[in-house]
Design an enzyme around this catalytic site. Structure first.
Site, PDB file in Angstrom:
ATOM      1  N   TRP A 355       0.831  -1.201   0.000  1.00 29.26           N
ATOM      2  CA  TRP A 355       0.000   0.000   0.000  1.00 29.26           C
ATOM      3  C   TRP A 355       0.868   1.255   0.000  1.00 29.26           C
ATOM      4  O   TRP A 355       0.368   2.361  -0.220  1.00 29.26           O
ATOM      5  CB  TRP A 355      -0.973  -0.002   1.174  1.00 29.26           C
ATOM      6  CG  TRP A 355      -0.371   0.257   2.537  1.00 29.26           C
ATOM      7  CD1 TRP A 355       0.738  -0.319   3.079  1.00 29.26           C
ATOM      8  CD2 TRP A 355      -0.857   1.168   3.528  1.00 29.26           C
ATOM      9  NE1 TRP A 355       0.964   0.158   4.352  1.00 29.26           N
ATOM     10  CE2 TRP A 355      -0.001   1.067   4.653  1.00 29.26           C
ATOM     11  CE3 TRP A 355      -1.928   2.039   3.594  1.00 29.26           C
ATOM     12  CZ2 TRP A 355      -0.178   1.826   5.815  1.00 29.26           C
ATOM     13  CZ3 TRP A 355      -2.124   2.786   4.760  1.00 29.26           C
ATOM     14  CH2 TRP A 355      -1.247   2.683   5.846  1.00 29.26           C
ATOM     15  N   ASP A 356       2.166   1.080   0.239  1.00 25.32           N
ATOM     16  CA  ASP A 356       3.108   2.194   0.186  1.00 25.32           C
ATOM     17  C   ASP A 356       2.921   3.014  -1.096  1.00 25.32           C
ATOM     18  O   ASP A 356       2.977   4.248  -1.086  1.00 25.32           O
ATOM     19  CB  ASP A 356       4.553   1.673   0.203  1.00 25.32           C
ATOM     20  CG  ASP A 356       4.860   0.775   1.389  1.00 25.32           C
ATOM     21  OD1 ASP A 356       3.931   0.123   1.884  1.00 25.32           O
ATOM     22  OD2 ASP A 356       6.035   0.717   1.789  1.00 25.32           O
ATOM     23  N   GLU A 498       0.758  -2.692  12.614  1.00 26.05           N
ATOM     24  CA  GLU A 498       0.998  -4.133  12.523  1.00 26.05           C
ATOM     25  C   GLU A 498       1.459  -4.745  13.841  1.00 26.05           C
ATOM     26  O   GLU A 498       1.782  -5.942  13.881  1.00 26.05           O
ATOM     27  CB  GLU A 498       2.003  -4.405  11.405  1.00 26.05           C
ATOM     28  CG  GLU A 498       1.420  -4.092  10.036  1.00 26.05           C
ATOM     29  CD  GLU A 498       2.442  -4.138   8.918  1.00 26.05           C
ATOM     30  OE1 GLU A 498       2.029  -4.289   7.761  1.00 26.05           O
ATOM     31  OE2 GLU A 498       3.652  -4.002   9.211  1.00 26.05           O
ATOM     32  N   LYS A 611       2.826   0.598  16.142  1.00 30.79           N
ATOM     33  CA  LYS A 611       4.018   0.623  15.290  1.00 30.79           C
ATOM     34  C   LYS A 611       4.097   1.928  14.511  1.00 30.79           C
ATOM     35  O   LYS A 611       5.166   2.505  14.329  1.00 30.79           O
ATOM     36  CB  LYS A 611       3.973  -0.557  14.317  1.00 30.79           C
ATOM     37  CG  LYS A 611       5.120  -0.616  13.328  1.00 30.79           C
ATOM     38  CD  LYS A 611       4.955  -1.791  12.367  1.00 30.79           C
ATOM     39  CE  LYS A 611       6.096  -1.860  11.370  1.00 30.79           C
ATOM     40  NZ  LYS A 611       5.928  -2.983  10.412  1.00 30.79           N
ATOM     41  N   GLN A 612       2.943   2.397  14.041  1.00 30.14           N
ATOM     42  CA  GLN A 612       2.911   3.542  13.142  1.00 30.14           C
ATOM     43  C   GLN A 612       1.530   4.187  13.200  1.00 30.14           C
ATOM     44  O   GLN A 612       0.627   3.703  13.870  1.00 30.14           O
ATOM     45  CB  GLN A 612       3.202   3.095  11.717  1.00 30.14           C
ATOM     46  CG  GLN A 612       2.124   2.179  11.152  1.00 30.14           C
ATOM     47  CD  GLN A 612       2.575   1.413   9.937  1.00 30.14           C
ATOM     48  OE1 GLN A 612       3.345   0.478  10.041  1.00 30.14           O
ATOM     49  NE2 GLN A 612       2.094   1.801   8.770  1.00 30.14           N
TER      50      GLN A 612
END
Length: 780
Positions: A355-356, A498, A611-612
């Site tokens: 998806w980046d 994640e 994580k993000q």
């Protein structure tokens, strides 16, 4: 150690960076960040002489192969063409022996050229000046050029130089090629032909060497050697003190997937074409070939011309670094190919697309070169076959996009096993390929984003509507009925964070699925009146009449998590009930993932640790669905719990900080994003550069500091430059018109060369102009 100031060439200030000391224990950093490429192929910048710990990679985009049934497909590491073995007075040259002065290895971003120079003193006390140059042509996508120059300074030397094509390469041990055929023509032209073991892609590589002594062409008789998976030419000669030997090496790389070579699928035609291309390059010569390459890059930099006047010159360099790598990794030549999470700079993530691309990289192309954005979305359109197969295999309908994708029709290619579990000592299972499903709506979002910004109706008619309709059909079949809550839910998923696996109702996933369903309904109803013929054609293959009723039913009853009394939206059903720990030691980490030296993933799954950016990403993509005070409350809650262990995270937090008028924090997070690859951490980029982060750097500047957004099909501009910046200017495409936006401390100017009237929203106020528009900056 990297130096960001042009040491010996002032005109390259903000255009180059230099390694000033070679560290054999940290080779991966410069190999990645100084890698070369042109979208067709990528060449990792290993030194010419070999060292233990170095990684020699040459990848050709789209040539995926699967080593065996127990592994996943990956970009195969092609034969190495860059190694040059030098024996001086019978001793192998190495920077780990003798002593070195004046060492510089520089990547010139402007000309996309790698250079290295130093003076080396042998153990016998002889000093030799070395100069190396290298480029991967942007003019001829199949060409690599190398130059080696050395001069004994004090006394003569006996030199043996060996160079060729070395196919004794692998991907961390996996060998993707059959032995192949090797031949040397006319004691000059080397040719290697290999075929991948499973995908049966033919590779044809040709190389030649030319020599000059003190500027005069020299014929040096080679010793020709062919052995298993390797062939080389060895040249021996004596050089007197002050004499300069120059070697030029030209390489041509072709594969049977080349779209620009007629008959590429026929091996005999391909090998003849490749050898002829090498001879044509030989006639032109290295200098002319490099000049053609340099001019191609000059056109690129003119197209993506940015200006930043900052108190720190690093800021503009970092943006140019991002754009450079976006150019060398993106396959603008072929819509059958995507962008790897490490570009073409290393083996990390096996060359797979995530998806980046859609969320972090695509916006750069949407607003800078829309035709490339379209090509990248066409890659996803070609992937519908694999997406539909994945849906069927998992018991769903429609198109369920793979978490990781290689060749577009391959379907899901995510590896199953990952890093070690610190508690059990076993490998952890990678669940993303099974249950990280938000990518399906991310791709639908990207189609919508491109269409709204470009107005490309042809793409929608040929590709876009079908993608949006079939992804909505997937979500309608994926939703589960919750009898107790009388609603549809999405259980057992991984969201963008994640570190939280097997969660129910990840807010990002639910909201984006809802967006996907609503978008499909909107376009379905629109086509009923605007283009019933197209709708009828799609109806015959997608059963849209029945599907649309299901979209409506499911969208109306889908559970969308709402804020609690504090204004906090739960990231998932249980996140807010999980344990809170002190994250200070991990927030200041110098290496990603130090948390897992103390906890297993299962343990982290039970803690309020992200994580993000997860729910905060939702506030960026669907920002007009949430009130500013709600976004700020959630930012204040989740940011302290976010470790930014993903390179995708800093840019999103920076843009939101700009939205909150926190210019200091926005700039700090922007700098942290730029330092993921260009920062001081020696091993941050060992597996390759971070492609999504590079797109994020551009977004920090354009979406964050310049305040550019597309909302409800309208272009918004709300500049909030960092206090340390005096000026920012950049190009931007909007619905077919190219704009040049210039922002200073006091004024914003927008110019267009189009005759059409441009409509946009500035600081929340609608306006229109032709030619040029100026307005005063609003200071916070």
């Amino acid at each position: 150690m990297l130096n960001y100031h042009a040491i010996n060439n002032p005109e390259l200030t903000q255009w180059s960076f230099t390694e000033t000391k070679f560290n054999p224990l940290a080779q991966g950093k410069c190999e990645s960040v100084m890698s070369l490429g042109n979208g067709y192929m990528g060449l990792r910048s290993a030194t010419e002489e070999a060292y233990i710990g170095g990684t020699r990679n040459l990848f050709v985009n789209g040539t995926f192969n699967r080593f065996d049934d127990l592994e996943v497909t990956e970009l195969p590491n092609a034969a190495d063409v860059t190694q040059v073995e030098l024996l001086i007075d019978g001793q192998r040259f190495s920077l780990e022996t003798g002593s070195v002065t004046d060492y510089e290895r520089t990547l010139n971003l402007r000309d996309a050229e790698l250079t290295r120079s130093f003076v080396w003193r042998s153990d016998q006390g002889k000093r030799i000046r070395f100069e190396f140059k290298r480029f991967v042509s942007m003019h001829d996508l199949h060409l690599i050029g190398m130059k080696v120059q050395l001069t004994p300074l004090d006394e003569g030397i006996t030199l043996r130089l060996a160079s060729g094509i070395n196919a004794q390469m692998s991907n961390s041990g996996s060998q993707h090629f059959h032995e192949g055929e090797k031949r040397i023509f006319d004691k000059k032209y080397l040719q290697l032909i290999q075929t991948t073991t499973e995908s049966k892609v033919d590779f044809v590589m040709n190389a030649l060497h030319s020599f000059w002594i003190d500027g005069v062409s020299a014929e040096i008789k080679p010793q020709m050697e062919i052995e298993r998976r390797k062939m080389e030419m060895a040249y021996s000669l004596d050089l007197q003190a002050g004499q300069t030997l120059k070697m030029q090496k030209l390489i041509q790389v072709h594969t049977s997937r080349d779209a620009d070579v007629e008959g590429a699928g026929e091996l005999e035609k391909l090998r003849a074409h490749s050898l002829q291309a090498l001879k044509k390059a030989e006639e032109a010569g290295y200098d002319q070939l490099f000049e053609q390459h340099r001019q191609a890059w000059a056109s690129i930099w003119e197209k993506y011309h940015f200006e930043i006047e900052s108190e720190d010159s690093f800021d503009l360099l970092a943006l140019r670094f991002a754009i450079y790598h976006l150019m060398v990794m993106t396959p603008v030549h072929d819509r059958r190919m995507g962008i790897g999470a490490k570009g073409l700079s290393g083996e990390g993530y096996k060359g797979h697309s995530f998806w980046d691309t859609e969320i972090f990289i695509l916006p750069f192309f949407i607003y800078s070169e829309p035709k490339v954005a379209r090509t990248l979305l066409e890659y996803r359109y070609l992937g519908l076959e694999g997406a539909r197969r994945k849906a069927r295999e998992n018991g769903f309908k429609g198109a369920m996009y793979p978490w990781e994708v290689a060749w577009p029709s391959d379907g899901e290619v995510t590896p199953v096993w990952g890093a070690v579990d610190i508690v059990t000592g076993k490998q952890t299972k990678i669940w993303s390929g099974f249950i990280e499903q938000h990518i399906t709506s991310d791709i639908a979002y990207a189609v919508w984003h491109y269409y709204q910004s470009s107005g490309d109706q042809q793409f929608m008619d040929e590709c876009g509507y079908e993608m949006i309709f079939d992804t909505a059909t997937f979500w309608a079949s994926r939703l589960e009925w919750d009898e107790e809550g009388s609603r549809y839910v999405i259980n057992e998923v991984i969201g963008p964070d994640e570190y939280k696996e097997h969660v129910d109702n990840n807010a990002f996933t639910n909201y984006m699925a809802h967006f996907n369903l609503q978008l499909a309904l909107e376009y379905y109803n629109e086509l009923k009146t605007r283009n019933p013929e197209l709708l009828s054609r799609l109806e015959s293959s997608l059963n849209l009449d029945q599907a649309s009723r299901e979209w409506q039913e499911k969208a109306d009853a889908l559970y969308l998590p709402k804020p609690d009394e504090r204004g906090i939206i739960a990231q998932d059903d249980t996140y807010l009930q999980k344990q809170i720990i002190d994250l200070a030691p991990y927030k200041s980490q110098t290496k990603v993932g130090t948390l897992f030296q103390d906890y297993s993933l299962d343990q982290v799954n039970e803690m309020q640790i992200s994580k993000q950016a997860d729910i905060l990403m939702l506030f960026y993509l669907l920002e007009n669905r949430f009130a500013p005070e709600l976004k700020r409350a959630n930012y204040d809650y989740y940011e302290p719990k976010t470790l930014h262990d993903s390179s995708l995270s800093f840019s999103t937090h920076s843009i939101l900080a700009s939205d909150f008028d926190d210019k200091k924090l926005a700039y700090q997070l922007f700098r942290r994003a730029t330092e993921i690859d260009l920062g001081p951490h020696e091993h941050s980029s060992d597996a390759g550069i971070h492609s999504a982060s590079l797109g994020g750097i551009w977004q920090c500047v354009v979406m964050g500091f310049a305040g550019v957004r597309m909302l409800n099909g309208e272009l918004h501009l709300h500049p909030k430059m960092p206090d340390t910046w005096k000026r920012l200017s950049f190009p931007l495409y909007w619905k077919g018109s190219k704009l040049k936006i210039s922002i200073t401390e006091d004024q914003v100017e927008i110019k267009t060369d189009q005759d059409a009237e441009i409509e946009l929203v500035i600081y929340g106020k609608k306006t229109a102009f032709t030619g040029q528009l100026q307005f005063e900056m609003i200071h916070i």
